[in-house]
Every structure is written in structure tokens, then in C-alpha cells.
Design a protein around this motif. Structure first.
Motif, short mmCIF file in Angstrom:
data_model
loop_
_atom_site.label_atom_id
_atom_site.label_comp_id
_atom_site.label_asym_id
_atom_site.label_seq_id
_atom_site.Cartn_x
_atom_site.Cartn_y
_atom_site.Cartn_z
N THR A 134 -24.80 32.81 -1.63
CA THR A 134 -23.79 32.30 -0.70
C THR A 134 -22.92 31.25 -1.39
N GLY A 135 -21.66 31.16 -0.95
CA GLY A 135 -20.72 30.26 -1.60
C GLY A 135 -20.56 28.93 -0.91
N GLN A 136 -19.88 28.96 0.24
CA GLN A 136 -19.57 27.71 0.92
C GLN A 136 -20.83 27.13 1.58
N GLY A 137 -20.73 25.87 1.91
CA GLY A 137 -21.85 25.14 2.49
C GLY A 137 -22.50 25.90 3.63
N LEU B 146 -12.88 36.22 2.57
CA LEU B 146 -12.49 36.25 1.16
C LEU B 146 -13.69 35.99 0.26
N CYS B 147 -14.84 35.77 0.89
CA CYS B 147 -15.99 35.24 0.14
C CYS B 147 -17.19 36.15 0.25
N MET B 148 -17.75 36.27 1.44
CA MET B 148 -19.02 36.97 1.58
C MET B 148 -18.89 38.36 2.20
N GLY C 39 -11.80 32.54 -10.94
CA GLY C 39 -13.08 31.97 -10.50
C GLY C 39 -13.04 30.46 -10.50
N ARG C 40 -14.15 29.86 -10.93
CA ARG C 40 -14.34 28.43 -10.71
C ARG C 40 -14.72 27.65 -11.94
N VAL C 41 -14.52 26.36 -11.88
CA VAL C 41 -15.12 25.45 -12.86
C VAL C 41 -16.07 24.52 -12.10
#
Ligand SMILES: Nc1nc2c(c(=O)[nH]1)N[C@H]1C(S)=C(S)[C@@H](COP(=O)(O)OP(=O)(O)OC[C@H]3O[C@@H](n4cnc5c(=O)[nH]c(N)nc54)[C@H](O)[C@@H]3O)O[C@H]1N2
Ligand SMILES: Nc1nc2c(c(=O)[nH]1)N[C@H]1C(S)=C(S)[C@@H](COP(=O)(O)OP(=O)(O)OC[C@H]3O[C@@H](n4cnc5c(=O)[nH]c(N)nc54)[C@H](O)[C@@H]3O)O[C@H]1N2
Ligand code: SF4
Ligand SMILES: [Mo]
Length: 711
Positions: free
Chosen positions: A348-351, A153-155, A602-604
Motif C-alpha cells: 500500500t502507498g498512502q497512509g 491512481l494508486c491501488m 516514481g519517487r525519491v
């Protein structure tokens, strides 16, 4: 010494003695900031704070999430024992009972429904060791083809786009150290100011040095404020912009003919297509001005160096792969890759968004970025694992498609590790139905997440403070996260849980590990010779060298700072340009009378993903305690919506109720909702089930909706 001085020193010594320092790394984003938890015992109470620690990537900086991460990790809601659901209520059980239950249920399901009825759902927030082991666990311990993970869902579109174009996918082709020296930066659908705050100084420095920064986003954000030019386009129209810019570059001959000739292929076809498009049409499609298109092309084409960064704004589209490729066309046409201060970054998103996509959690993938349908790759990994090649399952389906398979009855059990799919997947109402339909759902988590609440069995996992292992950051730098904080309750490391279950299922000999380093040693061999080659990396080197950028094929190899300097990773060494049309996108959502507004999500800054962790942190929750709908005041007026009032947002898939925040920073035809909240505030109830045909990425960034006031 006076008595007073003695007392002062005695107190100080006592304080030092009762102060413990734990080296760690932030559990959140891909910057993987190094930090230290400092715990003081004051009388019988413990007091904690987190401070930054120097390292080559974040240089000691922390953002507000990192500083407060310990608040969730040490929260009293942490799961401390396995729990089984009986008559709708959870009751604590022992690990032995939990493993017994797993064995009985899994074996029964394998007998009744076949081996592929078991499924595994993984995560890019776990270590490389755990990501690697989870892939092996699915294929060797459960013998199922059904494994995929939240990184889908991310990369997924960035990875597929880069693989198709360059033949290899490392998120950033350079090191962050090069950013301050580049002359032009395109930030397409990325909000680094809120999502990777500690990266900002690299870009601020570039700006100080005179770089021209262009940001594309339907909203004004902290990131667009940094830019010299903000392109406020209609969601989902970035391909049109990239194509328009390429047309101008070609028309004005601002392209690098030598680079195109020597290092790329298929430019001729791209040029032929591009010559057929009309700039007026491009500008109209994207809702931007012709002047802006020229400005991007003139600066990017004329400057001697440049970088393009993309993130989920352009990637989480049902044509996400193509969108990424349309931006890579710009880099290749201008020869701005494979040399100093020029390159591509899919932020990149997650750790562990990078490492977790390389070592076999993906439905079609084996460790080291090998492919599960490639006969040589299969044989190599079967040999490393000590199994017969024909016993290695084949390719499965993507994350969301596993839930469709549950509805169809093909999958009847799921093991979820470190993810909260009911909040993070599109079409969340279907996800809930699917999870409820399962015969047996096991979830390993830190908390009783919305997904865990639906489980038959919940397993308590350790947090970043307690779980040692490697993670690969935004640069492609493999970093060792130390972890020495005492484990809470009966929680276990995710890798230990996998080894224990494998043992119970009679597959213990393939999972004979005592620590994370032992797993990493096997990962080194499994990745050797693969595209993501970690074989030269050791824990000892990681400690001494503060991280190593892959590929690193031998212990005397320094790691790879800059990719593609001499050749790309396709067999002929060339990068493949691609004809990408912006005109005919199948099933693209379009606004209608019934659904007259674009919705993007999206995000805050203060919350992370499904919010399960950050909502537990009082300092973070206080900043944003509920979801909201960002809407232009004129649009709000049109639909009779007042500031701070509740509004019902409806799409073809469902509805949610959220509070309105009026703001001129967003386009008038678009509304925005962050996805960190659950239940009636879960914006994924609105997002459709359409997927990118190449990588199966959902279109999180564009839906069409209608609004109605809630009275
Ligand atoms: N604070 C915080 N930081 C995080 C995370 C978090 O949840 N919270 N999550 C981490 C993870 S896993 C990830 S993947 C990254 C995500 O990092 P980003 O991708 O930067 O974050 P998003 O907010 O999802 O989207 C970025 C921007 O895309 C814009 N956008 C929406 N639609 C479009 C479009 O069609 N075109 C363009 N050009 N822009 C569009 C949005 O308005 C938004 O400002 O962040 C990481 N860091
Ligand atoms: N609408 C919309 N939806 C999106 C996105 C979007 O932009 N818009 N972005 C997508 C993106 S980019 C992503 S990455 C996904 C993320 O989606 P998810 O993976 O569902 O999000 P998380 O909140 O990280 O879920 C992690 C869960 O694991 C738990 N956990 C944390 N650490 C550990 C650990 O060490 N071990 C175990 N076992 N559990 C742990 C947490 O408590 C939490 O419940 O969401 C996607 N969904
Ligand atoms: S959230 Fe990201 S930028 Fe913030 S401290 Fe954590 S790793 Fe660093
Ligand atoms: Mo992500």
C-alpha cells in the motif's frame, strides 16, 4: 543540597514542565509509523522534534520523512482561514461566508446543470472516518454519482486484480512478522527501500535467514541492492516475465497439483495458453536473459514457502490489473498462499491507502467494500443512512474520467479534499484546463497547492497532528491515530467541514457527529457483513491492542492475521486463475523514431507524492530541491546531453524541462523522472490519458519520449 544542585533541579523541573509530548502517527506512507512530537518551550520560542514510538508494525523506527513531518505541519504557510478568490486574488473570509458561498453555488449549479454536475474528489491520506463520510457526503448531501479519489491512481489495479482472483482485496494477506521466515521473495516494481523504509528490517531479516530475494525494476535502487537477483526489465513487460516463469514451472513440474485442484479454477485454460508461448520471445520482449527466467522459476518453485510483493512499478500500467493477475497465477500454481510464510502483498502507498479504498470513496463502491450496483448492498447502506434506496445515486466514473467530463461540460463543479490532482493526474495539461473551466472549485488543503491556486474557495484543513481518527496500514491493520495538538488558526477537521456543509444544505440530520469516534461507530455498522468488516473494532480496543487486522466481525473476534487459509472469498471458495496475454496489449506505448526512449516515473526517499508537504520541510527539501531525469551516460552521449545540464523531455502530450543525472543504474533505453515537482517540472504533463480497461488506472510507469538539450 548545594545551591548549585538546587539550581540544576530547578532548571530540570522547569524544562520538563515546558515540554509537551503529543502522540501521533506519520502522515506519509502506509507503514503509519507511530511517533511522538516533543515540543519544548525555550524562553519564548518553541522547538520541536519527532521521535519513533514502539508498535507492532514499525517497532519504533522512523524514516527521514517521519522525523521531519512536523516541519510542514507547523510551517507558516499553513492555511489558517477560508479564502475566496476575487478578481484573481485570494481574500480571507469567515467560515459562515464560506459555507454561504458553497450553498449558493452548489444549489445554483444543481438547478442549472443537474445534481450530477457536482463532483467530489477524495483521498487516501485522510482517516477512515473522513473517507467514509466523504462517500456519504457525495451521495446523501450532494446527491451526486460523481465521486472518486486519488487511490484510483494508486491501488486500483492491485485491488481489482486481487478482487478478481481472490474475491477480496486486503493489501497484504499475512502479517509482516511472517516475512523473515519465508524462503523466497519476489519484489516486482516496488522500491521499499525508499518508499516504506521502516519495512526493510523484515526483509533484511529474511535475507539473513537465507531467503532468496528477486527484484524486478528497470533501475537499480536501494531495494534491488538487497536482492540476490535483479531483473532489469524493459518497463511494462512484467506480464511476459510472469508468463515465462509460469511456463518453466509447468514444464518442470514445479507446481502444486493438489492446491491447484482443490483451491483454484481455470488452471486448464491458463496451462493451454502458457504452452503456446515461446521463452525466447518472452526474454526478448522483456529484455532479460533466459537464465534469469529459469533462476526465478527454479528458486520460487522449489522453495517450500514464498511471497510475492507488487507495487506501482507493475501496477501503474494500462494492463496493471492483468499484470497483478499474472503474478497471482504464480502464487496459485505453486500453492504459496493461505499458509504460513507464503502470501501476496500489494504494498500500500498512502497512509490510509488500504482503509480509504474500502468505505465508499470509489465511484462504484459503498462502505465495507460493498458495491453500489448490487441491490442488496444498496438496500443495506440506504437503511444505515436512513434514506430511500432509489435515492442512492448509481455508479460514477473514475478520477481521471471526471476531468474528461468537466471538459465535456457534464461536470461543472468539484469539491477536492486532500489531493493535488493537477500534479498527480496523467495528462496534467488537460487537468489544468478542466479545473479552470469549472464554474465553482472548492479545495480543502493544508496549503495553497497548485490545485488550490485554481480554486474559487479554499478551506483550511487540519493536519495529522490535529486530526484524530483511524487509518488502515500496509498490513490491513486498523490503527488509531491520536491527535491532541492545538488546531492552528481557524482550520477545521475535514469531517467537521463535511458535516457543516451538509447542515447548510439542509442535510444536517444525516451528518450529526461530534467527533471522529461517532463517525467510526456508524462505519462499524455500515461495514458489518461486508467484505471489509470493521464491526468488531472499537476505539477502546484499538488503544488496548495496538491495532486490529480486518476482517473483524465481532467484538470478541481477534482480527485476521492470515487470509484465505481455508477458502478464498468467491462464492465457491476457489481462487480464479486467469489467461493473461503479454502479446496483445491495446494501445501500448512503443518506442519510435520520434519518441525513442521509454520514460518511467516514481519517487525519491525525501519527497512525498506531489511534494506539497515535503517541499515545505527544509530538511527534506535540502536533499532534493528540484526534479531530475535519470539517464544512462551512453544514452546521454547519444543525444548530446551533458551531466547536470537542463533537458527538454517531450511526449505526445506535452513537454517539461528538468536537470539530468547521469547514472549507469538505469537501462539504456529508459529514463526516469520523479513526480514530486510542479509546473515545468511536472512529469505528468507527459503521461498519456490511456487507462486500464478493468480499473481505470493510468499508465504512469510507461510513456515514450524524446530528449533535446536546452541551451
Ligand atoms: N519517499 C516516498 N515514499 C512513498 C511515497 C512517496 O511519494 N515518496 N508515496 C507512497 C505512495 S502513495 C505509494 S503508491 C508508494 C509507491 O511505492 P513504489 O511503487 O515502490 O514506488 P515507485 O517509485 O512509484 O515505483 C517503484 C519502482 O518501480 C520501478 N518501475 C518503473 N516501471 C516499472 C516496470 O515497468 N516494471 C517494474 N518491475 N518496475 C518498474 C521504478 O523504477 C521504481 O523503482 O510509496 C509510498 N511511499
Ligand atoms: N507520474 C506519476 N504520477 C503519479 C504517481 C506516479 O508514480 N507517477 N503516483 C500516483 C499515486 S500512487 C498517488 S497516491 C497520487 C497522489 O496524488 P495526490 O493525492 O494529488 O498527492 P498529495 O501530494 O498527497 O496531495 C495531497 C494534498 O492534500 C494536502 N493535505 C495533506 N494532508 C491533508 C489533510 O489532512 N486534509 C486536507 N484537506 N488536505 C491535506 C496536501 O497539502 C496536498 O496538497 O499520485 C499519483 N500520480
Ligand atoms: S514515511 Fe512511512 S516509513 Fe517513513 S516514518 Fe512515515 S510512515 Fe514511517
Ligand atoms: Mo499511492
Amino acid at each position: 543540597m548545594t545551591e548549585l544542585m538546587l539550581k540544576y533541579f530547578r532548571d530540570k523541573q522547569q524544562k520538563v514542565q515546558s515540554e509537551q509530548i503529543y502522540d501521533t502517527q506519520c502522515p506519509y506512507c502506509s507503514m503509519q509509523c507511530k511517533m511522538q512530537l516533543i515540543e519544548q518551550r525555550v524562553v519564548s520560542r518553541k522547538k520541536q522534534k519527532t521521535i519513533g514510538k514502539d508498535n507492532p508494525t514499525s517497532q519504533g523506527r522512523l524514516c527521514v520523512k517521519g522525523m521531519n513531518a512536523h516541519q510542514h505541519a507547523l510551517h507558516h504557510d499553513r492555511l489558517k482561514q477560508p479564502m475566496r478568490k476575487i478578481n484573481g486574488e485570494f481574500e480571507p473570509i469567515t467560515w459562515d461566508e464560506a459555507y454561504q458561498m458553497i450553498q449558493e453555488q452548489f444549489e445554483q449549479i444543481q438547478k442549472e446543470d443537474g445534481k450530477d454536475a457536482l463532483s467530489v474528489y477524495g483521498s487516501a491520506s485522510v482517516t477512515n472516518e473522513e473517507a467514509y463520510l466523504l462517500g456519504k457526503f457525495a451521495r446523501v448531501a450532494l446527491e451526486t454519482k460523481h465521486i472518486d479519489y486519488n487511490g484510483r491512481l494508486c491501488m486500483a489495479s492491485a485491488a481489482t486484480g486481487a478482487n478478481m482472483t481472490f474475491g477480496l482485496d486486503r493489501g497484504f494477506t499475512n502479517t509482516l512478522q511472517e516475512i523473515p521466515n519465508t524462503r523466497c521473495i519476489i519484489l516486482a516494481g516496488t522500491n521499499i527501500a525508499d518508499c516504506q523504509p521502516t519495512i526493510m528490517p523484515y526483509f533484511e531479516k529474511a535475507k539473513e535467514n537465507g531467503a532468496y530475494i528477486i527484484a524486478m525494476d528497470p533501475r537499480e535502487t536501494g531495494t534491488t541492492k538487497l536482492a540476490d537477483l535483479h531483473i532489469k526489465n524493459i518497463p511494462g513487460t512484467d506480464v511476459a516475465i510472469a508468463n515465462g516463469v509460469l511456463k518453466i514451472l509447468i514444464d518442470l513440474d514445479l507446481i502444486d497439483h493438489d492446491f491447484i485442484e482443490q483451491r483454484t479454477e481455470d488452471f486448464k485454460e491458463v496451462k493451454e495458453y502458457i504452452q503456446t508461448i515461446k521463452l525466447d520471445d518472452v526474454a526478448k520482449t522483456a529484455g532479460v536473459s533466459l537464465d534469469d527466467l529459469y533462476q526465478i522459476a527454479l528458486v520460487f518453485g522449489r522453495e517450500p514457502s514464498g511471497m510475492i510483493f507488487t507495487a506501482r512499478g507493475v501496477e501503474q500500467q494500462i494492463n496493471g490489473t492483468e499484470t497483478v493477475r499474472s503474478f497471482l497465477n504464480l502464487l496459485l500454481a505453486t500453492g504459496k498462499i493461505g499458509k504460513p510464510n507464503s502470501g501476496y502483498g500489494a504494498i500500500t502507498g498512502q497512509g490510509n491507502g488500504q482503509g480509504a479504498r474500502e468505505h465508499g470513496q470509489k465511484a462504484d463502491q459503498l462502505p465495507g467494500y460493498r458495491l453500489i450496483e448490487n441491490p442488496e448492498d444498496r438496500q443495506y447502506i440506504a437503511d444505515v443512512w436512513g434514506i430511500e434506496e432509489q435515492n442512492l445515486p448509481r455508479k460514477g466514473v473514475s478520477a481521471y474520467e471526471m476531468f474528461e467530463k468537466i471538459i465535456d461540460g457534464d461536470i461543472t463543479s468539484m469539491f477536492v479534499m486532500c489531493s493535488n490532482p493537477i500534479v498527480s493526474n496523467p495528462n496534467a495539461n488537460l487537468i489544468k484546463k478542466a479545473l479552470q473551466k469549472l464554474k465553482f472549485l472548492v479545495v480543502s488543503d493544508l496549503f495553497l497547492s497548485e490545485t488550490a491556486k485554481l480554486a474559487d474557495l479554499v478551506l483550511p484543513a487540519t493536519s495529522y497532528l490535529e486530526d484524530e481518527g483511524t487509518l488502515t496500514n500496509v498490513e490491513g491493520r486498523v490503527m488509531l491515530r491520536e491527535a491532541s495538538y492545538p488546531i492552528q488558526g481557524e482550520a477545521k477537521q475535514d469531517w467537521e467541514i463535511l458535516c457543516d456543509i451538509a447542515q447548510k444544505l439542509g442535510k444536517g440530520k444525516y451528518f450529526d457527529f461530534d467527533n471522529a469516534e461517532g463517525i467510526f461507530e456508524e462505519l462499524r455498522i455500515a461495514s458489518k457483513g461486508g467484505k471489509a468488516d470493521y464491526s468488531g473494532i472499537t476505539y477502546e480496543r484499538l488503544r488496548q491492542e495496538q491495532g486490529i487486522l480486518w476482517p473483524c466481525p465481532s467484538e470478541d473476534h481477534a482480527g485476521t492475521d492470515r487470509m484465505f487459509e481455508d477458502s478464498f472469498a468467491h462464492a465457491n471458495g476457489k481462487a480464479k486463475m486467469a489467461v493473461i496475454s503479454y502479446q496483445s496489449i491495446d494501445n501500448k506505448p512503443t518506442i519510435t523514431k520520434e519518441y525513442p526512449l521509454y520514460l518511467t516515473t516514481g519517487r525519491v526517499m525525501s519527497h512525498y507524492l506531489t511534494g506539497e508537504q515535503t517541499r515545505k520541510s527544509p530538511s527534506l527539501a535540502a536533499r532534493d530541491f528540484e526534479a531530475f531525469l535519470e539517464i544512462h551516460p551512453q544514452t546521454a552521449e547519444k543525444y548530446g546531453i551533458e551531466t547536470d545540464s537542463l533537458v527538454r523531455v517531450t511526449s505526445e502530450k506535452g513537454w517539461i524541462i528538468v536537470r539530468c543525472k547521469l547514472s549507469t543504474s538505469i537501462r539504456k533505453d529508459t529514463v526516469f523522472v520523479p513526480f514530486h515537482w510542479t509546473e515545468k517540472q511536472n512529469v505528468n504533463r507527459l503521461v498519456s490519458d490511456q487507462l486500464d480497461p478493468y480499473c481505470r488506472m493510468p499508465g504512469f510507469k510507461m510513456s515514450v519520449v524524446r530528449l533535446s538539450p536546452v541551451h
